[in-house]
Enzyme design. Structure first.
Site, PDB file in Angstrom:
ATOM      1  N   PRO A 153       0.789  -1.229   0.000  1.00 42.31           N
ATOM      2  CG  PRO A 153      -0.133  -1.113   2.127  1.00 42.31           C
ATOM      3  CD  PRO A 153       0.520  -2.073   1.162  1.00 42.31           C
ATOM      4  CG  ASN A 154      -0.379   4.366   1.146  1.00 38.47           C
ATOM      5  OD1 ASN A 154      -1.314   4.854   0.523  1.00 38.47           O
ATOM      6  ND2 ASN A 154      -0.500   3.894   2.370  1.00 38.47           N
ATOM      7  NE  ARG A 208       0.919  13.314  -1.353  1.00 41.80           N
ATOM      8  CZ  ARG A 208      -0.068  12.435  -1.308  1.00 41.80           C
ATOM      9  NH1 ARG A 208      -0.213  11.663  -0.255  1.00 41.80           N
ATOM     10  NH2 ARG A 208      -0.914  12.325  -2.280  1.00 41.80           N
ATOM     11  CE1 TYR A 218       9.036   5.068   3.082  1.00 41.68           C
ATOM     12  CE2 TYR A 218       7.587   6.984   2.978  1.00 41.68           C
ATOM     13  CZ  TYR A 218       7.958   5.793   3.570  1.00 41.68           C
ATOM     14  OH  TYR A 218       7.260   5.314   4.648  1.00 41.68           O
ATOM     15  CG  ASN A 233       8.354  -2.007   0.455  1.00 41.69           C
ATOM     16  OD1 ASN A 233       7.732  -2.056   1.517  1.00 41.69           O
ATOM     17  ND2 ASN A 233       9.026  -0.930   0.079  1.00 41.69           N
ATOM     18  CB  ALA A 262       1.356   0.257   6.445  1.00 41.83           C
ATOM     19  CD  GLU A 318      10.462  -7.599   6.545  1.00 41.82           C
ATOM     20  OE1 GLU A 318      10.721  -8.702   7.087  1.00 41.82           O
ATOM     21  OE2 GLU A 318      10.073  -6.593   7.169  1.00 41.82           O
ATOM     22  CG  HIS A 331      11.003  -2.438   5.093  1.00 48.46           C
ATOM     23  ND1 HIS A 331       9.647  -2.361   4.878  1.00 48.46           N
ATOM     24  CD2 HIS A 331      11.217  -3.576   5.787  1.00 48.46           C
ATOM     25  CE1 HIS A 331       9.067  -3.401   5.433  1.00 48.46           C
ATOM     26  NE2 HIS A 331       9.992  -4.160   5.984  1.00 48.46           N
ATOM     27  NE  ARG A 350      10.056   6.035   8.746  1.00 48.12           N
ATOM     28  CZ  ARG A 350       9.141   5.862   7.781  1.00 48.12           C
ATOM     29  NH1 ARG A 350       9.283   4.868   6.911  1.00 48.12           N
ATOM     30  NH2 ARG A 350       8.109   6.678   7.703  1.00 48.12           N
TER      31      ARG A 350
HETATM   32  O1  CA2 Z   1      10.429   1.888   4.029  1.00 43.69           O
HETATM   33  C1  CA2 Z   1       9.595   1.214   3.406  1.00 43.69           C
HETATM   34  O2  CA2 Z   1       9.786   0.764   2.286  1.00 43.69           O
HETATM   35  C2  CA2 Z   1       8.204   0.977   4.028  1.00 43.69           C
HETATM   36  O3  CA2 Z   1       7.829  -0.351   3.718  1.00 43.69           O
HETATM   37  C3  CA2 Z   1       7.278   1.975   3.364  1.00 43.69           C
HETATM   38  C4  CA2 Z   1       5.876   1.985   3.950  1.00 43.69           C
HETATM   39  C5  CA2 Z   1       5.908   2.076   5.476  1.00 43.69           C
HETATM   40  O4  CA2 Z   1       4.599   1.941   5.995  1.00 43.69           O
HETATM   41  C6  CA2 Z   1       6.805   1.023   6.086  1.00 43.69           C
HETATM   42  O5  CA2 Z   1       6.832   1.203   7.488  1.00 43.69           O
HETATM   43  C7  CA2 Z   1       8.209   1.145   5.534  1.00 43.69           C
HETATM   44  C8  CA2 Z   1       5.062   3.167   3.431  1.00 43.69           C
HETATM   45  C9  CA2 Z   1       5.051   3.322   1.942  1.00 43.69           C
HETATM   46  C10 CA2 Z   1       4.380   4.612   1.613  1.00 43.69           C
HETATM   47  O6  CA2 Z   1       5.162   5.264   0.650  1.00 43.69           O
HETATM   48  C11 CA2 Z   1       4.890   6.584   0.395  1.00 43.69           C
HETATM   49  C12 CA2 Z   1       5.731   7.188  -0.505  1.00 43.69           C
HETATM   50  C13 CA2 Z   1       5.518   8.509  -0.795  1.00 43.69           C
HETATM   51  C14 CA2 Z   1       4.483   9.218  -0.211  1.00 43.69           C
HETATM   52  C15 CA2 Z   1       3.667   8.602   0.694  1.00 43.69           C
HETATM   53  C16 CA2 Z   1       3.854   7.267   0.996  1.00 43.69           C
END
Ligand code: CA2
Length: 149
Positions: free
Chosen positions: A10-11, A18, A23, A79, A82, A103, A105, A112
Site C-alpha cells: 500500500p501507498n 511526497r 523515501y 515491500n 504498512a 523483505e 524496506h 523510525r
Molecule cells: O520503508 C519502506 O519501504 C516501508 O515499507 C514503506 C511503507 C511504510 O509503511 C513502512 O513502514 C516502511 C510506506 C510506503 C508509503 O510510501 C509513500 C511514498 C511517498 C508518499 C507517501 C507514501
C-alpha cells in the site's frame, strides 16, 4: 529463465510524489526500471506489481507458490509497506507456500517510529534489506542470485 517477482504494497504507488526525505525522489516506475536492469544482470525475468489491497498481495503470494512448484520462480521481493507491521495473513501465506521471500524496506524502519519496528514478515523471510533507499531493490535481486547458505 526464472522470474523474480517484486511485490509492492500500500501507498508505494505514491513514491516520488511526497516524503522525499524518507523515501527519495524516484517513482515506482523508476524502481521498476532499476529492477529490470538488475534482473537482466542476474539472468532473471522480472514480474513487478503493486497493490493497495492486502488480499491481492496474499493471492500473489499463493500464485508465487504455484510458480515455485513449477520451477519458474527465483523468489519474491516483498515491500509490504504498512502491512509489514499488521498482516498475519501475509505471514501465513508466506509460511504456507514456502516461497523464498526477501523483505524489503526503502527506509530504515528500525530508526523510525516504534510501531514500524515489528514485522510479521521477518520471521518467515529468507532475509531483510532496509534503509538503503530504492537501491535496496537491486541488492535484493542480487541476493536472490546467491546460493542458499
Ligand atoms: O520503508 C519502506 O519501504 C516501508 O515499507 C514503506 C511503507 C511504510 O509503511 C513502512 O513502514 C516502511 C510506506 C510506503 C508509503 O510510501 C509513500 C511514498 C511517498 C508518499 C507517501 C507514501
Amino acid at each position: 529463465m526464472q522470474t523474480a517477482l517484486v511485490l509492492n504494497g500500500p501507498n508505494l504507488n505514491l513514491l516520488g510524489s511526497r516524503e522525499p526525505a524518507v523515501y527519495g525522489a524516484q517513482t515506482l516506475a523508476d524502481v521498476e526500471a532499476l529492477c529490470r536492469a538488475a534482473c537482466a544482470a542476474h539472468g532473471f525475468a522480472l514480474d513487478f506489481r503493486q497493490s493497495n489491497h492486502e488480499g491481492v498481495l496474499v493471492d500473489w503470494i499463493h500464485e508465487a507458490g504455484r510458480a515455485l512448484a513449477a520451477g519458474t520462480l527465483a523468489g519474491v521481493i516483498l515491500n509490504a509497506g504498512a502491512y509489514t507491521h499488521t498482516s498475519v495473513a501475509l505471514h501465513d501465506a508466506i509460511k504456507g507456500t514456502g516461497v523464498a521471500v526477501i523483505e524489503l524496506h526503502i527506509s530504515n524502519v528500525h530508526a523510525r517510529e516504534p510501531f514500524r519496528h515489528h514485522s510479521y514478515i521477518s520471521p518467515v523471510a529468507r532475509g531483510v534489506i532496509a534503509g538503503f533507499g530504492v537501491a535496496g531493490y537491486a541488492l535484493a535481486i542480487a541476493a536472490l542470485a546467491e546460493p542458499r547458505p
